[in-house]
Design a protein around this motif. Structure first.
Motif, PDB file in Angstrom:
ATOM      1  N   ALA A  56     -34.223  33.671 -43.846  1.00 57.87           N
ATOM      2  CA  ALA A  56     -35.249  34.491 -43.200  1.00 57.87           C
ATOM      3  C   ALA A  56     -35.180  35.941 -43.674  1.00 57.87           C
ATOM      4  CB  ALA A  56     -35.090  34.431 -41.677  1.00 57.87           C
ATOM      5  N   PHE A  57     -33.985  36.499 -43.694  1.00 50.68           N
ATOM      6  CA  PHE A  57     -33.850  37.895 -44.107  1.00 50.68           C
ATOM      7  C   PHE A  57     -34.102  38.063 -45.606  1.00 50.68           C
ATOM      8  CE2 PHE A  57     -31.888  38.244 -39.956  1.00 50.68           C
ATOM      9  CZ  PHE A  57     -32.384  39.464 -39.521  1.00 50.68           C
ATOM     10  N   ARG A  58     -33.716  37.064 -46.405  1.00 54.26           N
ATOM     11  CA  ARG A  58     -33.990  37.123 -47.845  1.00 54.26           C
ATOM     12  C   ARG A  58     -35.492  37.048 -48.100  1.00 54.26           C
ATOM     13  NH1 ARG A  58     -31.072  33.076 -49.421  1.00 54.26           N
ATOM     14  NH2 ARG A  58     -32.746  31.561 -49.597  1.00 54.26           N
ATOM     15  N   TRP A  59     -36.181  36.154 -47.390  1.00 49.61           N
ATOM     16  CA  TRP A  59     -37.624  36.025 -47.564  1.00 49.61           C
ATOM     17  C   TRP A  59     -38.347  37.276 -47.084  1.00 49.61           C
ATOM     18  CZ3 TRP A  59     -38.593  30.324 -45.600  1.00 49.61           C
ATOM     19  CH2 TRP A  59     -38.091  29.434 -46.561  1.00 49.61           C
ATOM     20  N   ARG A  60     -37.875  37.858 -45.988  1.00 50.26           N
ATOM     21  CA  ARG A  60     -38.512  39.089 -45.503  1.00 50.26           C
ATOM     22  C   ARG A  60     -38.352  40.207 -46.532  1.00 50.26           C
ATOM     23  NH1 ARG A  60     -36.561  42.422 -40.307  1.00 50.26           N
ATOM     24  NH2 ARG A  60     -35.075  43.153 -41.842  1.00 50.26           N
ATOM     25  N   LYS A  76     -45.419  28.666 -51.510  1.00 49.44           N
ATOM     26  CA  LYS A  76     -45.708  27.915 -52.739  1.00 49.44           C
ATOM     27  C   LYS A  76     -44.557  28.059 -53.733  1.00 49.44           C
ATOM     28  CE  LYS A  76     -49.240  27.214 -56.223  1.00 49.44           C
ATOM     29  NZ  LYS A  76     -50.514  27.649 -56.763  1.00 49.44           N
ATOM     30  N   ALA A  77     -44.016  29.276 -53.862  1.00 48.95           N
ATOM     31  CA  ALA A  77     -42.905  29.512 -54.783  1.00 48.95           C
ATOM     32  C   ALA A  77     -41.645  28.754 -54.360  1.00 48.95           C
ATOM     33  CB  ALA A  77     -42.615  31.004 -54.872  1.00 48.95           C
ATOM     34  N   SER A  82     -46.287  26.800 -45.566  1.00 47.00           N
ATOM     35  CA  SER A  82     -46.370  28.184 -45.090  1.00 47.00           C
ATOM     36  C   SER A  82     -46.046  28.276 -43.593  1.00 47.00           C
ATOM     37  CB  SER A  82     -47.745  28.778 -45.379  1.00 47.00           C
ATOM     38  OG  SER A  82     -48.757  28.030 -44.759  1.00 47.00           O
ATOM     39  N   SER A  83     -46.321  27.232 -42.829  1.00 53.02           N
ATOM     40  CA  SER A  83     -45.971  27.245 -41.405  1.00 53.02           C
ATOM     41  C   SER A  83     -44.454  27.283 -41.223  1.00 53.02           C
ATOM     42  CB  SER A  83     -46.564  26.036 -40.687  1.00 53.02           C
ATOM     43  OG  SER A  83     -46.052  24.839 -41.228  1.00 53.02           O
ATOM     44  N   TYR A  84     -43.720  26.591 -42.092  1.00 58.73           N
ATOM     45  CA  TYR A  84     -42.254  26.627 -42.043  1.00 58.73           C
ATOM     46  C   TYR A  84     -41.749  28.028 -42.375  1.00 58.73           C
ATOM     47  CZ  TYR A  84     -37.379  25.830 -43.235  1.00 58.73           C
ATOM     48  OH  TYR A  84     -36.005  25.916 -43.313  1.00 58.73           O
ATOM     49  N   VAL A  85     -42.319  28.645 -43.403  1.00 59.44           N
ATOM     50  CA  VAL A  85     -41.924  30.002 -43.777  1.00 59.44           C
ATOM     51  C   VAL A  85     -42.150  30.950 -42.597  1.00 59.44           C
ATOM     52  CG1 VAL A  85     -42.413  31.968 -45.301  1.00 59.44           C
ATOM     53  CG2 VAL A  85     -42.305  29.662 -46.240  1.00 59.44           C
ATOM     54  N   SER A  86     -43.274  30.796 -41.923  1.00 58.81           N
ATOM     55  CA  SER A  86     -43.580  31.656 -40.777  1.00 58.81           C
ATOM     56  C   SER A  86     -42.564  31.472 -39.661  1.00 58.81           C
ATOM     57  CB  SER A  86     -44.976  31.354 -40.233  1.00 58.81           C
ATOM     58  OG  SER A  86     -45.947  31.682 -41.192  1.00 58.81           O
ATOM     59  N   ARG A  87     -42.199  30.220 -39.379  1.00 56.84           N
ATOM     60  CA  ARG A  87     -41.214  29.961 -38.320  1.00 56.84           C
ATOM     61  C   ARG A  87     -39.855  30.528 -38.690  1.00 56.84           C
ATOM     62  NH1 ARG A  87     -43.538  24.833 -38.544  1.00 56.84           N
ATOM     63  NH2 ARG A  87     -41.619  23.961 -39.379  1.00 56.84           N
ATOM     64  N   VAL A  88     -39.457  30.384 -39.945  1.00 52.23           N
ATOM     65  CA  VAL A  88     -38.155  30.908 -40.376  1.00 52.23           C
ATOM     66  C   VAL A  88     -38.169  32.432 -40.358  1.00 52.23           C
ATOM     67  CG1 VAL A  88     -36.547  31.062 -42.321  1.00 52.23           C
ATOM     68  CG2 VAL A  88     -37.531  28.855 -41.689  1.00 52.23           C
TER      69      VAL A  88
END
Length: 132
Positions: A56-60, A76-77, A82-88
């Motif tokens: 989460a912190f790396r993606w942010r 996508k990368a 995208s819903s999973y990315v949002s939750r994380v």
């Protein structure tokens, strides 16, 4: 508590019997003594939760630095929804005390990654009350 100690005939071996009950709580075993005396097991780090926090912190950071412009592009990368990315990413909004507890393995046994990904209050005080 009904405990007893016995000494062997050779005088070198001592055996202590202490009645214990093992209960499963949140998928983990919890030891309960017969007199209700507190016993704290060694902290258990939940690797899935720690990895999700790190992710989460790396993606942010990737979004903040412009490596990826949108959540959809990041998803996508990484090959995830995208819903999973949002939750994380929401995990970056956890109270610092809760993040520290998760990293140290002091989070409540009944709280798992699935619970965190379902959602939690936005205010830190409410998070601590709800999640421990």
């Amino acid at each position: 508590m009904n405990k007893r100690a016995t000494v062997s005939a050779d005088g070198e071996t001592i055996t202590v019997h202490i009645p214990l009950t093992f209960r499963k709580r949140g998928g983990r075993k919890l030891v309960e003594t017969s007199d209700g005396a507190p016993w704290a097991p060694r902290p258990r780090v939940d690797n899935a939760m720690v990895k999700a926090l790190a992710r989460a912190f790396r993606w942010r950071r990737m979004l903040n630095e412009g490596v990826h412009a949108t959540i959809e592009e990041l998803a996508k990368a990484k090959g995830v929804a995208s819903s999973y990315v949002s939750r994380v990413l929401r995990l970056t909004m956890l109270a610092p005390d809760l993040i520290e507890a998760i990293i140290d393995g002091r989070q409540p046994a009944e709280v798992g990654l699935a619970d965190l990904l379902k959602g939690f209050p936005s205010e830190w005080k409410q998070q601590c009350q709800r999640l421990g």
